[in-house]
Design an enzyme around this catalytic site. Structure first.
Site, PDB file in Angstrom:
ATOM      1  N   GLN B  48       0.813  -1.216   0.000  1.00 50.40           N
ATOM      2  CA  GLN B  48       0.000   0.000   0.000  1.00 50.40           C
ATOM      3  C   GLN B  48       0.848   1.268   0.000  1.00 50.40           C
ATOM      4  OE1 GLN B  48       1.168  -1.364   2.672  1.00 50.40           O
ATOM      5  NE2 GLN B  48       0.318  -0.651   4.587  1.00 50.40           N
ATOM      6  N   THR B  91      -1.143   5.475   8.102  1.00 44.64           N
ATOM      7  CA  THR B  91      -0.691   6.831   7.772  1.00 44.64           C
ATOM      8  C   THR B  91      -0.957   7.777   8.936  1.00 44.64           C
ATOM      9  OG1 THR B  91      -1.062   6.461   5.425  1.00 44.64           O
ATOM     10  CG2 THR B  91      -0.920   8.752   6.150  1.00 44.64           C
ATOM     11  N   LYS B 283      -4.477  11.744   6.357  1.00 46.50           N
ATOM     12  CA  LYS B 283      -5.328  10.670   6.860  1.00 46.50           C
ATOM     13  C   LYS B 283      -5.198   9.449   5.940  1.00 46.50           C
ATOM     14  CE  LYS B 283      -9.007  13.301   6.507  1.00 46.50           C
ATOM     15  NZ  LYS B 283     -10.364  13.883   6.615  1.00 46.50           N
ATOM     16  N   GLU B 287      -9.053   1.630   3.011  1.00 48.77           N
ATOM     17  CA  GLU B 287     -10.332   0.931   2.843  1.00 48.77           C
ATOM     18  C   GLU B 287     -11.415   1.788   2.181  1.00 48.77           C
ATOM     19  OE1 GLU B 287     -10.503  -1.900   6.724  1.00 48.77           O
ATOM     20  OE2 GLU B 287      -9.915   0.172   6.985  1.00 48.77           O
TER      21      GLU B 287
END
Lengths: 156, 330
Positions: B48, B91, B283, B287
């Site tokens: 990711q 993050t 942020k 998902e």
């Protein structure tokens, strides 16, 4: 056991293997070329893609003895003199790699496509990599990477 | 006959574990030989881009380049725990822990520089390209490399921790504010429904995602594309057949996921509205990038043919059945 002679990444090999060995196992377990990945093991996902006599094949569906006399390129064979192949470089730069499991097969499918068709349309690129499943990227950065690679290969 | 329609889907998503559950990330920053910076943190990279984003946050805080940082991660014998790579939390949560650790490391480096530069205080010291510099008299400076040589027998390190603030919902009413922060997104698609085959084709997609601050826009787009494709799959193709708890179609030949030919170019729009408790405002988006896609596609199908689909996936068989039923009822 059966003896096979073949060329992998420009290097000739003469080895003795079990008749029931798949090509992917020959590459990974006999030659130590573990860049080729096994995903589904039944020819649906494309993770084990290699280039055999210029054509991409799923190495999980090819028997080892069928490789006798063939010329094979795996992901390890793309780098030349410490330089990445333009397709590899473009994939990195475009952010086309996430978890990375599909990437060896994806890169080889892209290379095989560009070897045959140096300036494919978007649709032809999508078709060219449609045998390789990727769960992470949504494929769009791979499209961008392929277009970058086309430019790099024109410059060579 | 083919009919076209457009649809919009919106979502807001609470990041982190939420509901008062302890959500803690930790990091250690250490000065390494040669003046390199080591960040020891249990952040997990699964593709990711966490590794890249965490190094960027560390580099920004310590005034060095990404190349000056070694992120040592995914080995629990070497580093503190930072929780799971889940809940869209790395993050924000772990990024915060790394930022705090790097801020504490600044103070440690300032203290050492004060001694070596013969200063009265650490006031006015700043970090600049791998050096500690006295801002009003920049001739007073010392590099991280020099400090690492002087203090080679001493470990210069700092720790950082971030504990997310969440509250428990009322168990009787289900009311409360279980998450913080939230992230927002919107997706619009145009589809074409083939009335004879029940096949739904996507013609166009626009997708806007709030990220607070995009630490790495390139990787963020990759997450948006990936979320879109995964959602496209579960909306139109992916039909898990369970029988007595056993998956009957556990083969890619029977369980279809999107290929490159099923995916379309998505027009991605990144919205930056910095969150004030987040590291540099950033942020998580991992998902939520999946969530508004299915509603957008279903709304577009409704807009095209006037039929509400309430069960996924919208396979051609299911859509043909719904079209026939609607014809009979009319």
């Amino acid at each position: 056991m059966v003896n096979i002679n073949f060329t992998v990444n420009g290097k000739p090999y003469e080895i003795s293997i079990d008749e029931n060995m798949r090509l992917i196992d020959v590459l990974r377990d006999e030659l130590g070329l573990i860049g080729t990945k096994e995903g589904c093991g039944e020819g649906e996902c494309g993770a084990c893609t290699i280039i055999m006599d210029g054509e991409t094949v799923n190495s999980c569906l090819v028997m080892g003895f069928q490789a006798d006399g063939s010329n094979i390129v795996t992901i390890e064979g793309l780098e030349k003199d410490g330089q990445l192949h333009p397709v590899q470089r473009a994939y990195m730069e475009a952010g086309a790699v996430q978890c990375g499991f599909c990437i060896p097969g994806m890169v080889l499918s892209t290379k095989a496509l560009l070897d045959k068709n140096p300036s494919p349309s978007d649709e032809e690129i999508r078709e060219g990599i449609s045998g390789n499943l990727c769960r992470c990227t949504g494929y769009n950065k791979m499209l961008i990477a392929t277009k970058k690679a086309i430019e790099y290969m024109k410059g060579e | 006959m083919k009919k076209r329609g457009i649809g919009v889907g919106l979502s807001f998503y609470g990041t982190g574990y939420g509901n008062g559950f302890p959500d803690i990330s930790r990091a250690i920053v250490r000065l390494l030989p040669g003046g390199r910076i080591g960040i020891y943190c249990g952040v997990t990279e699964v593709g990711q881009g966490a590794k890249t984003a965490m190094i960027q946050i560390g580099a920004e805080t310590l005034g060095v380049t990404e190349k000056d940082i070694d992120l040592i991660h995914e080995d629990t014998s070497l580093m503190p725990d930072s929780g799971t790579a889940a809940a869209t939390r790395q993050t924000y949560n772990t990024g915060n822990a790394i930022k705090v650790a790097c801020q504490n490391m600044r103070e440690k480096l300032f203290e050492k520089a004060k001694v070596e530069l013969g200063l009265n205080s650490t006031a006015g010291l700043a970090l600049e390209k791998g050096e500690v510099v006295l801002s009003f008299f920049p001739q007073k400076r010392i590099s991280f490399k020099r400090l690492s040589e002087i203090y080679k027998d001493e470990t210069i390190e700092a720790e950082g921790e971030f504990v997310a603030q969440t509250t428990t919902m009322d168990p009787d009413t289900g009311q409360g504010a279980p998450y913080w922060p939230y992230t927002f997104n919107a997706c619009a698609v145009e589809v074409e429904v083939d009335m004879n085959t029940g096949i739904v084709n996507l013609l166009r997609a626009v997708f806007a995602q709030d990220a607070g601050r995009a630490v790495n826009p390139h990787l963020l787009e990759g997450q948006m594309d990936g979320g879109f494709a995964m959602a496209l799959g579960y909306t139109l193709f992916e039909d898990l057949k369970l029988e007595n708890g056993v998956i009957k179609n556990n083969r890619f030949s029977k369980y279809l996921i999107p290929t490159a030919m099923d995916m379309i170019d998505v027009e991605n729009i990144i919205i930056e509205d910095p969150e004030n408790t987040a590291p540099y405002g950033a942020k998580g988006i991992g998902e939520p990038v999946m969530i508004p896609i299915a509603p957008a596609i279903l709304n577009a199908i409704y807009n095209a043919i006037g039929i509400r689909i309430t069960e996924l996936p919208v396979t051609p068989e299911k859509l043909m059945k719904a079209i026939r039923e609607a014809e009979v009822n009319n």
